[in-house]
Design a protein around this motif. Sequence first.
Motif, PDB file in Angstrom:
ATOM      1  N   ASP A 529      74.328  16.008  59.013  1.00  0.00           N
ATOM      2  CA  ASP A 529      73.960  17.152  59.832  1.00  0.00           C
ATOM      3  C   ASP A 529      74.703  18.415  59.422  1.00  0.00           C
ATOM      4  N   SER A 530      75.387  18.386  58.324  1.00  0.00           N
ATOM      5  CA  SER A 530      76.151  19.545  57.885  1.00  0.00           C
ATOM      6  C   SER A 530      75.282  20.391  56.973  1.00  0.00           C
ATOM      7  N   LYS A 531      75.191  21.675  57.325  1.00  0.00           N
ATOM      8  CA  LYS A 531      74.360  22.545  56.521  1.00  0.00           C
ATOM      9  C   LYS A 531      75.109  23.098  55.324  1.00  0.00           C
ATOM     10  N   TYR A 532      76.391  23.366  55.486  1.00  0.00           N
ATOM     11  CA  TYR A 532      77.196  23.953  54.419  1.00  0.00           C
ATOM     12  C   TYR A 532      78.424  23.097  54.148  1.00  0.00           C
ATOM     13  N   LYS A 533      78.950  23.289  52.988  1.00  0.00           N
ATOM     14  CA  LYS A 533      80.274  22.745  52.671  1.00  0.00           C
ATOM     15  C   LYS A 533      80.963  23.772  51.776  1.00  0.00           C
ATOM     16  N   PHE A 534      82.017  24.360  52.281  1.00  0.00           N
ATOM     17  CA  PHE A 534      82.716  25.421  51.549  1.00  0.00           C
ATOM     18  C   PHE A 534      83.991  24.842  50.944  1.00  0.00           C
ATOM     19  N   THR A 535      84.091  24.910  49.635  1.00  0.00           N
ATOM     20  CA  THR A 535      85.292  24.471  48.935  1.00  0.00           C
ATOM     21  C   THR A 535      85.615  25.474  47.835  1.00  0.00           C
ATOM     22  N   PHE A 647      88.892  27.230  60.037  1.00  0.00           N
ATOM     23  CA  PHE A 647      87.540  26.681  60.051  1.00  0.00           C
ATOM     24  C   PHE A 647      87.556  25.278  59.434  1.00  0.00           C
ATOM     25  N   SER A 648      86.535  24.485  59.756  1.00  0.00           N
ATOM     26  CA  SER A 648      86.276  23.272  58.981  1.00  0.00           C
ATOM     27  C   SER A 648      85.602  23.684  57.685  1.00  0.00           C
ATOM     28  N   ASP A 649      85.501  22.745  56.734  1.00  0.00           N
ATOM     29  CA  ASP A 649      84.844  23.093  55.483  1.00  0.00           C
ATOM     30  C   ASP A 649      83.341  23.265  55.652  1.00  0.00           C
ATOM     31  N   ASN A 650      82.806  22.961  56.846  1.00  0.00           N
ATOM     32  CA  ASN A 650      81.407  23.244  57.158  1.00  0.00           C
ATOM     33  C   ASN A 650      81.262  24.558  57.916  1.00  0.00           C
ATOM     34  N   ASP A 823      85.437  20.589  69.161  1.00  0.00           N
ATOM     35  CA  ASP A 823      86.266  21.723  69.532  1.00  0.00           C
ATOM     36  C   ASP A 823      86.052  22.878  68.565  1.00  0.00           C
ATOM     37  N   TYR A 824      84.907  23.559  68.645  1.00  0.00           N
ATOM     38  CA  TYR A 824      84.662  24.677  67.753  1.00  0.00           C
ATOM     39  C   TYR A 824      83.585  25.572  68.355  1.00  0.00           C
ATOM     40  N   PHE A 825      83.528  26.806  67.810  1.00  0.00           N
ATOM     41  CA  PHE A 825      82.371  27.654  68.088  1.00  0.00           C
ATOM     42  C   PHE A 825      81.262  27.237  67.147  1.00  0.00           C
ATOM     43  N   ASP A 826      80.113  26.879  67.641  1.00  0.00           N
ATOM     44  CA  ASP A 826      78.987  26.500  66.789  1.00  0.00           C
ATOM     45  C   ASP A 826      78.212  27.762  66.422  1.00  0.00           C
ATOM     46  N   TRP A 827      78.162  28.030  65.103  1.00  0.00           N
ATOM     47  CA  TRP A 827      77.474  29.248  64.653  1.00  0.00           C
ATOM     48  C   TRP A 827      75.951  29.093  64.752  1.00  0.00           C
ATOM     49  N   GLY A 828      75.501  27.884  64.998  1.00  0.00           N
ATOM     50  CA  GLY A 828      74.056  27.674  65.080  1.00  0.00           C
ATOM     51  C   GLY A 828      73.481  27.355  63.735  1.00  0.00           C
TER      52      GLY A 828
END
Length: 830
Positions: A529-535, A647-650, A823-828
């Motif tokens: 369900d993860s749309k992004y992964k930032f590394t 942030f998480s990596d997502n 525990d996060y703000f969901d950017w949608g």
Amino acid sequence: MDIKRVVKKIIFYLVLTVVVVVTASILATYLYRDRLIDHFIREANKSLNTPVHVDKISVSSLKNFPSISLTFDGVYIEESFDKSSAPLLQAEKIDFTFNPIAVFRKNYTVEKVFIKKGFFHLKMDKNGNINYDIFKQPDTTATTQTVKVDLSKIVLEETTFKYQNQLRNVDLDFTTPSLTARLNAVGRVYDILAEGKVAVNHVSVNNTVWAENKQTQVEADLKYNDELKDLLIRPSVITVNSSDFAVEGTYQFLEKQLISLNVDGKDTDIQTLLSILPHTMVQDFDKYQSKGEVYFSMILDGEIGEKTSPKMTINFGLNDSELYHPDTRVKVTHAVLRGTFIATDLNNINNSVLDLKDINGVVEDHNFKANLYLKNFNTPYVKGNFEGKLDLESVFKFYKSESVQAGSGQLDAHLNFEGQVKDLQKKASSGRFKTTGDINLDALTLKLSHYPLKLDNVSGNLLFNNNDLALSDVSGKLGNSDFLLNGFFKNIIAYLLFENEPVGIESDLRSKFIDLDELLAANPGEESDSKYKFTISPKLVLKFDCDVDQLKFRRFNPTNIKGDLIVRNEVAQSNRIQFNAMGGSITLDGKVDASYDKLLRVNTSFALDNIDVDSIFYVFENFNQDFLQDKHLKGKIKADVQASMTFSDNLHLYPGSLVSNISTTIIGGQLNNFEPMQRLSKYLDEDKLDHLIFSELRNDIHIENKKIYLPQMEVSTNVTDIKISGIHTFDQNIDYRVIAPLRSKKKIDRDEAFGAIEEDDSGRTMLYLKIIGNTSDYLVLYDKESVKKKIVSDIKKEAKELKDAFKNKGKEETPEIELEEDDYFDWGDD
């Protein structure tokens, strides 16, 4: 009459001969059966060192008429290893034939041997002992030899030969469906002529399998001297597919193992040569075929020992040949190649030399030429060059790559390289590897199998300087994003050849449009369900000077982006990025630290100039709350913001990590249809609190511990003047304090409001209210005098302490963040 008489005599003598032969065969079988068996077994036991087991022995005059057949069923000959009864030879049936006339004369010479469904298992152990030393030393004092070997014919049917050499790690496995041989023995010298079909199941040397599952035709002429342990291979021929390989040489193993072998291919082709090589080496090329002259020769010469190995020299090449894949129409025509492979030690084949000279050919009317010299496959030294123009579509049609779905465009390359490849792995020695030349790219398109975005219409020039690469006007598109690059790629060759090698990029980036949504989605996280992964790669060193007309990230669409970006040690930093967005302009400094496991720590400061307030709420999706939304707000905002967050990596924000100081001014503001203000009309004189207009509003807001601290500020509107302060938590609990002028006391209950009304310094009657609860369920109450002063004082004090603490932030270590699942703000997902 004379003719008839002659014919009758001929027929008579022929019949008489047949009768005599048949009678002699039958009589010999009947009279000498036991003697034949007895003499054969006795003489065999004199010659053999190991036991022979036979299920059944029979003699027949009809089976191989006119010869007498001695048949052994269920033959089992033990190997010569001590204390071993494992088989050297097993056979379903072995037939020996004898001349019946010679048997009458007590001459038991074997004429022919037929072996059906035999299995020969030859071995050499780790100490060099063989299991086929089964023959006894001949008795030189004997004056006669009862059993002689002069075999005019040996027939093998469905027979397997297996040879295992544990000392040299060699495993050979052959099967012959039908092979005929002739054997002549004089003393311990054997002359062998053999012809027939041989299936090569495998030839394994040092766990590398060669010539696997190959059907061959063999014509062999051998001479073996058992006393001298010397095998002479006279000119013989092995046919593989339609290619003939002439073989001759010697193999001696009396005191030392010495081999001298020559193999010369005739009328061969590339498919046959590739089929002989290990499948792991040629699996990408085993379907290719050739027309024209393909040559091959091999020389194997030297001692085979525990610490020594023969030298192998292979010469191969093409002369004006044509190479093609049967599934495509693309061909390499006029192909020329001069190749040499030299292995001085087969025990260490990686320490070899491959020399490919005068490589040239034509692909779709484009000429190319090259040379390659490679020494030592473990620590390679390479020297080579390439020159030519290639059409990428033709290249990928000719060579099918699993990692590339499609390609097109042209590249024109002129490259030279030389050096030890290991030198590329160290900065101090990387300059020793010399690479020069350039590649011109023209409308290049590339679609990879495991990456969703297509690299499209890439043009420009790549200039190699040793281990570095210069980019000159390299333009193209990656998905929806376009780019124009001018700069340098440091350590690029080592980065492409080795794992865990760093790469440095210093470049100017120009772009009309960057679709950041698409680029991030092309590298999704492991979770479904993860749309992004930032590394950020730890091996990436980057310095970008950016000039981007437009960027898209969710609802955020900045334009005229200018600034620099520096990446090092998994940290991205910018000292000054400017762009236009949300109706105004933004200047941004910041740092993103991706060195933590699945975390991104962000420190930033930015200035907002004339930004539309409602656009901020819209772009950030109302910060995942519906209490105060973009539809409620109007106006322009100027602000200086300092913030740190994790942030998480997502790219989900952990709200407990957010700490921020915001000095803001809102000009020409409006607050429309905001329900809490509408509820205040119950207590105030004004009935039009659903549309408040104010010219300017200033405040210093602080955010920490999942709370927004709003110090007291005065809002002068078109309706009334209101002072507001309070706390708003991230889980939408609110505690606001409101002070408003009370012009008429008709709307309030004097007794209920007692303690919540007082005059200010100017003599105005002020009503103190509080809004408490949750954004979805809150109350507007009177703020009594006994509570009012304490709360106002405490809020001011607490806000000041928090702001002072924030000024010192960075001097102390960032506190550890407890990661909770939700525990996060969901950017949608929009």
